[in-house]
Design a protein around this motif. Structure first.
Motif, mmCIF file in Angstrom:
data_model
loop_
_atom_site.group_PDB
_atom_site.id
_atom_site.type_symbol
_atom_site.label_atom_id
_atom_site.label_comp_id
_atom_site.label_asym_id
_atom_site.label_seq_id
_atom_site.Cartn_x
_atom_site.Cartn_y
_atom_site.Cartn_z
ATOM 1 N N GLU A 384 0.824 -1.208 0.000
ATOM 2 C CA GLU A 384 0.000 0.000 0.000
ATOM 3 C C GLU A 384 0.857 1.257 0.000
ATOM 4 O O GLU A 384 0.548 2.250 0.641
ATOM 5 C CB GLU A 384 -0.983 -0.024 1.177
ATOM 6 C CG GLU A 384 -2.026 -1.105 0.970
ATOM 7 C CD GLU A 384 -2.903 -1.379 2.175
ATOM 8 O OE1 GLU A 384 -2.834 -0.629 3.156
ATOM 9 O OE2 GLU A 384 -3.667 -2.351 2.113
ATOM 10 N N TRP A 403 1.293 2.321 10.806
ATOM 11 C CA TRP A 403 1.164 1.405 9.674
ATOM 12 C C TRP A 403 1.694 0.016 9.929
ATOM 13 O O TRP A 403 1.357 -0.921 9.239
ATOM 14 C CB TRP A 403 1.816 1.997 8.417
ATOM 15 C CG TRP A 403 3.250 2.409 8.607
ATOM 16 C CD1 TRP A 403 3.705 3.656 8.940
ATOM 17 C CD2 TRP A 403 4.414 1.584 8.514
ATOM 18 N NE1 TRP A 403 5.073 3.650 9.064
ATOM 19 C CE2 TRP A 403 5.543 2.395 8.802
ATOM 20 C CE3 TRP A 403 4.618 0.240 8.204
ATOM 21 C CZ2 TRP A 403 6.846 1.904 8.801
ATOM 22 C CZ3 TRP A 403 5.917 -0.238 8.195
ATOM 23 C CH2 TRP A 403 7.016 0.595 8.491
ATOM 24 N N SER A 405 2.015 -3.627 11.331
ATOM 25 C CA SER A 405 1.028 -4.573 11.835
ATOM 26 C C SER A 405 1.635 -5.950 11.651
ATOM 27 O O SER A 405 2.647 -6.091 10.970
ATOM 28 C CB SER A 405 -0.270 -4.463 11.024
ATOM 29 O OG SER A 405 -0.045 -4.955 9.713
ATOM 30 N N PRO A 406 1.030 -6.960 12.260
ATOM 31 C CA PRO A 406 1.556 -8.314 12.049
ATOM 32 C C PRO A 406 1.654 -8.645 10.565
ATOM 33 O O PRO A 406 2.678 -9.133 10.081
ATOM 34 C CB PRO A 406 0.526 -9.192 12.758
ATOM 35 C CG PRO A 406 -0.019 -8.326 13.844
ATOM 36 C CD PRO A 406 -0.058 -6.945 13.255
ATOM 37 N N LYS A 407 0.577 -8.340 9.850
ATOM 38 C CA LYS A 407 0.552 -8.686 8.436
ATOM 39 C C LYS A 407 1.644 -7.943 7.664
ATOM 40 O O LYS A 407 2.339 -8.511 6.816
ATOM 41 C CB LYS A 407 -0.828 -8.324 7.880
ATOM 42 C CG LYS A 407 -1.056 -8.748 6.476
ATOM 43 C CD LYS A 407 -1.211 -10.234 6.409
ATOM 44 C CE LYS A 407 -0.841 -10.719 5.036
ATOM 45 N NZ LYS A 407 -0.991 -12.149 4.899
ATOM 46 N N ALA A 408 1.801 -6.658 7.950
ATOM 47 C CA ALA A 408 2.801 -5.861 7.242
ATOM 48 C C ALA A 408 4.202 -6.381 7.545
ATOM 49 O O ALA A 408 5.063 -6.438 6.667
ATOM 50 C CB ALA A 408 2.677 -4.390 7.636
ATOM 51 N N THR A 409 4.426 -6.772 8.801
ATOM 52 C CA THR A 409 5.740 -7.288 9.182
ATOM 53 C C THR A 409 6.043 -8.579 8.427
ATOM 54 O O THR A 409 7.124 -8.755 7.866
ATOM 55 C CB THR A 409 5.780 -7.560 10.712
ATOM 56 O OG1 THR A 409 5.339 -6.386 11.376
ATOM 57 C CG2 THR A 409 7.172 -7.908 11.172
ATOM 58 N N SER B 192 -4.535 -4.957 5.666
ATOM 59 C CA SER B 192 -3.176 -5.340 6.021
ATOM 60 C C SER B 192 -2.672 -4.585 7.246
ATOM 61 O O SER B 192 -1.695 -4.966 7.833
ATOM 62 C CB SER B 192 -2.235 -5.152 4.839
ATOM 63 O OG SER B 192 -2.210 -3.802 4.478
ATOM 64 N N GLY B 193 -3.310 -3.529 7.630
ATOM 65 C CA GLY B 193 -2.854 -2.780 8.807
ATOM 66 C C GLY B 193 -3.947 -2.670 9.849
ATOM 67 O O GLY B 193 -5.123 -2.934 9.586
ATOM 68 N N LEU B 194 -3.533 -2.265 11.036
ATOM 69 C CA LEU B 194 -4.477 -2.108 12.134
ATOM 70 C C LEU B 194 -4.976 -0.670 12.165
ATOM 71 O O LEU B 194 -4.191 0.249 12.355
ATOM 72 C CB LEU B 194 -3.711 -2.415 13.433
ATOM 73 C CG LEU B 194 -4.398 -3.107 14.584
ATOM 74 C CD1 LEU B 194 -5.148 -4.341 14.145
ATOM 75 C CD2 LEU B 194 -3.357 -3.470 15.639
ATOM 76 N N ARG B 199 -6.311 -0.070 17.747
ATOM 77 C CA ARG B 199 -4.992 -0.070 18.372
ATOM 78 C C ARG B 199 -5.068 0.172 19.866
ATOM 79 O O ARG B 199 -5.920 0.904 20.329
ATOM 80 C CB ARG B 199 -4.106 1.001 17.736
ATOM 81 C CG ARG B 199 -3.497 0.502 16.453
ATOM 82 C CD ARG B 199 -2.501 1.511 15.934
ATOM 83 N NE ARG B 199 -2.776 1.693 14.523
ATOM 84 C CZ ARG B 199 -2.689 2.838 13.885
ATOM 85 N NH1 ARG B 199 -2.340 3.918 14.542
ATOM 86 N NH2 ARG B 199 -2.949 2.899 12.624
ATOM 87 N N ASN B 205 -5.691 -8.231 16.070
ATOM 88 C CA ASN B 205 -4.875 -8.612 14.936
ATOM 89 C C ASN B 205 -5.435 -8.035 13.652
ATOM 90 O O ASN B 205 -6.566 -7.556 13.611
ATOM 91 C CB ASN B 205 -4.843 -10.143 14.844
ATOM 92 C CG ASN B 205 -3.433 -10.628 14.549
ATOM 93 O OD1 ASN B 205 -2.703 -9.974 13.792
ATOM 94 N ND2 ASN B 205 -3.056 -11.724 15.138
ATOM 95 N N ALA B 206 -4.614 -8.074 12.603
ATOM 96 C CA ALA B 206 -5.069 -7.626 11.290
ATOM 97 C C ALA B 206 -4.775 -8.722 10.288
ATOM 98 O O ALA B 206 -3.769 -9.413 10.408
ATOM 99 C CB ALA B 206 -4.346 -6.338 10.879
ATOM 100 N N ASN B 236 4.983 -8.358 16.367
ATOM 101 C CA ASN B 236 4.180 -8.347 15.136
ATOM 102 C C ASN B 236 4.367 -9.627 14.333
ATOM 103 O O ASN B 236 3.418 -10.190 13.803
ATOM 104 C CB ASN B 236 4.538 -7.127 14.294
ATOM 105 C CG ASN B 236 3.792 -5.892 14.756
ATOM 106 O OD1 ASN B 236 2.572 -5.834 14.689
ATOM 107 N ND2 ASN B 236 4.518 -4.913 15.264
#
Lengths: 471, 446
Positions: A384, A403, A405-409, B192-194, B199, B205-206, B236
């Motif tokens: 993104e 920005w 997050s677990p997913k982004a990491t 994809s983000g929180l 927060r 989770n995201a 993360n």
């Protein structure tokens, strides 16, 4: 910390936090060995003169088209305008062509640059004055030209000049709708019964100058909107396409802004207002805070903000003076690794690292071609962070908490593996790691890079390591 | 073991039935998830089965276009060129009509599964997107006044309500304390983000389908090792790996297919994914989705056009959440979670009542809040429109330009959360919406 290791830490900070990561073959400009002899001087040298924008032409990047001016692109787009499907398709493909050319050229410029500090500043200011390709088909083809025309020439100039260039650029006037804002009591307004659009006026005060708590009201927003009516495009169909002030659209009379009366006629009224906004103490604080957040830490100290703010007010927004202050302040140099690289920064710095590992200099053989850059652009979409496509006029956040997050990491770590795999490193990953992150890395990272089952995994681990993910 | 052990000491109305208990055990054993869900306890208290989905409409949705007050005598004059054609409106009410792009929502209304609350707003009265979204998501009365989102605090309040059963889900303020704890599944952001609203200190989770190629397990475990001293990154990463493992259990091949189709930007895709997860007995209880594109300063269109397209996407997304939830119910003995669900669609502010100079609308004040779901209380089988209508005539507008806010969004949520989760007003006004003590909660929405 011994004297030499303090120097090496400074070199790491200069390369990563101020720059876009080390680059070039060993010993050449931009490699760690060149920086370590004088990290502060290496940065100062980069803000003396702006670099040439290569647009890929002088760099061995094949098939790079000549980039065009926004005026010329706007004319091309408007020449194709029509209601038919074919006309819409032609505009879409024109937009895509220019957007991709600009994006590739911009990535390439940052990857090969010997003034990466300057390139980081371009990204910073471009984000401050966001114009996003997300909004309209008419913006997409000119966002790159906007950055080249309104931002790059002023990065080493003054803030008031950059503000004017950004606000008067056709891309900004279209993006925030001022191009079609009409003074209700102007000649055109009376005849057509059309009116104000307050979008740009609000964002100038909220996002470009004073900041949201900078002390303006809804009445100020309306006043500024009136003041800048008539700031629009020279109609493209009549050979225009660039910025033009059109008096017929301008709201006549004097207007009050932040308690001051602006009685000037025509464009001069808006220019006076912009200049006052640019030099307002709230603006100094806002710009100082954003620079401190970018170069020091996500939540910078008030004292550091005050130091930068003072320089701003004393120099009337001279940007070179701001950068020099930053370089001489202590806070940006300690501690290292306080900032997480944005996805865009991660990709640029990793690509620059590949010029180290291949042992080639930027001007000779280079492992990146158009297709490789286009793949990077695709990946940036996943993160993104497509070039020139911030989600809102506020730009991308400079706070990791906004920005990460677990997913982004996980995405970042997976990308590092894919990238290492695609590039097949030729250097020993451990040697490379010692050179580029050695000054700041703990034993654990180097140990696992050494133990990695293959050079690809070793390089992937280097890229995924906290020492490379941060700056 | 008696029901008593599952009843929180606060005496709230949560009850665990035997059938639900067996259902939980059966399914979590089958998926091998028992240990993850309830760390440290053989049978922890069951989670609430109530679902709450918050859809954040970023950019300021024009509430007067989504739900047109066509019965207001000033409607045509005030809206001017943006007034919707009477014949095209979906006239679910003699005064209000839904935008023609919202026909999937009209069907929900006809089944009693929609409540609209026109003229509602947060307490924020200026017109900055970013501050307005900040207030909407923090649940505060002014921008930047709190350091966590209200949905995150809701997760915390529900954990407390359920007797702190899942210790992995609540965590002290010091995030570095237990970076490797398993992820909580009570709250899940689709994307994809929180978002800010999620927060905070409580584990959430995201998730969105990934477009990245798979990597080796070896590589991942080495990365986990070198992240040992970096709490932010390791926390993360561990959460993501945990969720990824469970996502593969739950969606199997579809997840793999999604990977190839690069679906991450699509709201519709995420909405149907959300529906599938929410329909699962072990799925999240609190979820968020986000949809942008509402900042219609120019040429927003009427029956068709830019705003109409966005409304269409929103309506179809909501319909697909329901559809997927009902589909998953058909495949299990758990029963439909749709009947326990409330979807809330909120935006940071409305837009000016009049068109601006470009057939668009500028930043305004009151908008329309929408609730959907099988848990809503109907009005004789039909949906409801609850309002204290301020009127559209010039003198009735807020600052002569915006729809006047007559309903506080927090009052809606105070009533909803109290009825839905059995949380007391004392807890809600202290933890979820501090500063809302004087408001009268909207009770009886569910």
């Amino acid at each position: 910390m011994s004297l030499s290791s303090a120097k090496e830490t400074d070199a790491f900070v200069a390369a990563q936090r101020f720059g876009m990561g080390p680059s070039g073959s060993r010993g050449k400009i931009g490699s760690m060995k060149a920086i370590v002899s004088d990290p502060h001087g290496w940065l100062e040298a980069q803000i003396k003169n702006p670099p040439v924008f290569t647009s890929g032409l002088t760099s061995g990047l094949a098939n790079q088209a000549q980039l065009e001016s926004s005026t010329s692109i706007i004319k091309q787009v408007s020449g194709k305008r029509g209601d038919s499907e074919a006309a819409k398709k032609a505009i879409r493909s024109l937009a895509k062509k220019h957007y991709l050319n600009e994006s590739v050229a911009r990535l390439h410029q940052a990857v090969i640059s010997e003034q990466p500090f300057f390139e980081r500043l371009v990204l910073f200011w471009s984000n401050h004055f966001t114009v996003s390709a997300n909004k309209k088909n008419v913006i997409r083809p000119i966002v790159g030209a906007y950055e080249r025309e309104a931002i790059r020439p002023h990065v080493l100039g003054t803030f008031p000049e950059m503000l004017r260039a950004a606000v008067q650029h056709p891309a900004m006037l279209l993006y925030l709708d001022n191009a079609s804002s009409i003074g209700p009591n102007s000649k055109a307004g009376k005849r057509r019964g059309k009116g104000l659009n307050e979008n740009l006026a609000r964002e100038i005060m909220e996002l470009h100058t004073l900041g949201v708590n900078g002390g303006y009201t809804q009445d100020d927003v309306i006043s500024l909107a009136k003041i800048i009516t008539g700031w629009t495009l020279n109609p493209p169909r009549q050979g225009g396409g660039g910025y033009r002030f059109i008096d017929r659209l301008h709201e006549p009379g004097s207007h009050q802004l932040l308690g001051k009366t602006y009685g000037q006629r025509g464009e001069a009224q808006g220019l006076a207002a912009l200049n006052d906004l640019a030099l307002h103490p709230s603006t100094a604080k806002f710009i100082a805070t954003k620079l401190a957040r970018h170069f020091i830490t996500d939540e910078p100290d008030k004292e550091d903000i005050r130091t930068l703010s003072k320089t701003y007010l004393a120099s009337d927004g001279d940007l070179k003076a701001m950068y020099s202050t930053l370089i001489t302040m202590e806070a940006p140099w300690r501690p290292p690794l306080s900032k997480v690289k944005s996805p865009y920064e991660l990709m640029i710095s990793s690509a620059r690292l590949m010029t180290v590992q291949s042992g080639t200099s930027a001007s000779s053989k280079f492992p990146f071609d158009d297709r490789a850059y286009r793949r990077l652009i695709k990946t940036l979409a996943t993160f993104e962070q497509l070039p020139f496509s911030a989600p809102s006029p506020a730009g991308w956040s400079d706070r990791a908490a906004d920005w990460i997050s677990p997913k982004a990491t996980l995405n970042r770590i997976e990308w590092c593996h894919a990238f290492a795999q695609a590039l097949r490193p030729q250097l020993n990953p451990l040697e490379l790691a010692r050179e580029v992150i050695g000054a700041v890395s703990g034993p654990e990272t180097l140990l696992w890079i050494e133990r990695a089952p293959s050079p690809v995994e070793g390089l992937a681990l280097l890229l995924a390591s906290p020492e490379w993910q941060r700056r | 073991m008696t029901d008593q052990e599952f009843t929180p000491s606060s005496g709230l109305s949560y009850q665990m039935t035997r059938r639900r208990l067996l259902g939980t055990l059966g399914i979590s054993t089958a998926l091998g998830l028992g240990a993850n869900l309830f760390p440290g306890q053989a049978f922890a208290a069951a989670r609430t089965d109530k679902r709450l989905v918050v859809i954040i409409l970023r950019g300021g949705m024009d509430g007067l276009a989504a739900l047109a007050p066509y019965g207001d005598p000033a409607y045509r004059q005030t809206r001017g060129d943006l007034a919707l054609d009477q014949d095209a409106l979906l006239k679910i009410d003699p005064f209000f009509g839904l935008h023609p792009s919202l026909s999937p929502l009209a069907s929900l209304y006809q089944k009693g599964e929609m409540i609209a609350l026109p003229a509602s707003a947060t307490p924020y009265r200026n017109r900055s997107h970013f501050d307005a979204q900040n207030v909407l998501e923090l649940g505060s009365d002014k921008p930047h006044a709190l350091n966590s989102g209200w949905l995150n605090r809701l997760v915390g309040a529900i954990n407390v309500l359920e007797g702190n059963a899942r210790e992995g889900n609540t965590r002290s303020k010091n995030k570095t304390e237990n970076p490797a704890s398993p992820s909580g599944e009570l709250g899940l952001a689709f994307g994809s983000g929180l978002p800010l609203i999620m927060r905070g200190d409580h584990d959430v989770n995201a998730w969105s389908p990934s477009a990245m190629p798979d990597t080796s397990d070896d590589y991942m475990s080495m990365v986990q090792r070198i992240y040992g001293n970096d709490p932010l990154l390791s926390q993360n990463l561990n959460k993501a790996l945990d969720l990824q493992a469970r996502s593969e259990d739950m969606t199997g091949n579809e997840q793999k297919m999604a990977k190839q189709n690069n679906p991450n930007k699509s709201f519709l895709n995420l909405a149907s994914l959300a529906g599938r997860w929410l329909g699962d007995p072990d799925g999240p209880r609190i979820a968020t989705l986000e949809l942008g594109g509402w900042d219609t300063h120019a040429r927003q269109g009427t029956e068709g056009g830019r705003l109409a397209n966005n409304l269409d996407i929103l309506a179809r997304g909501i319909a697909s959440i329901k559809q997927e939830m009902i589909k998953s119910a058909d495949q299990s003995s758990y029963g439909s979670s749709w009947s326990k669900t409330v979807i809330v669609a909120l935006t940071e502010f409305g837009r000016t009542a009049h068109p601006n100079g470009n057939l668009g609308t500028d930043h305004g004040t009151a908008a329309t809040a929408f609730l959907f779901g099988g848990a809503l209380k109907s009005d004789g089988g039909k949906g409801r429109i609850i309002h204290n209508w301020p009127g559209l005539a010039k003198a009735q507008l807020y600052e002569n330009r915006d729809l006047n806010p007559t309903t506080d969004l927090r009052a809606i949520m105070l009533g909803l959360l109290s009825d839905h989760y059995g949380l007391s007003q004392a807890v809600l006004t202290r933890d979820i919406y501090p500063g809302s003590q004087g408001l009268r909660p909207f009770m009886g929405l569910v």
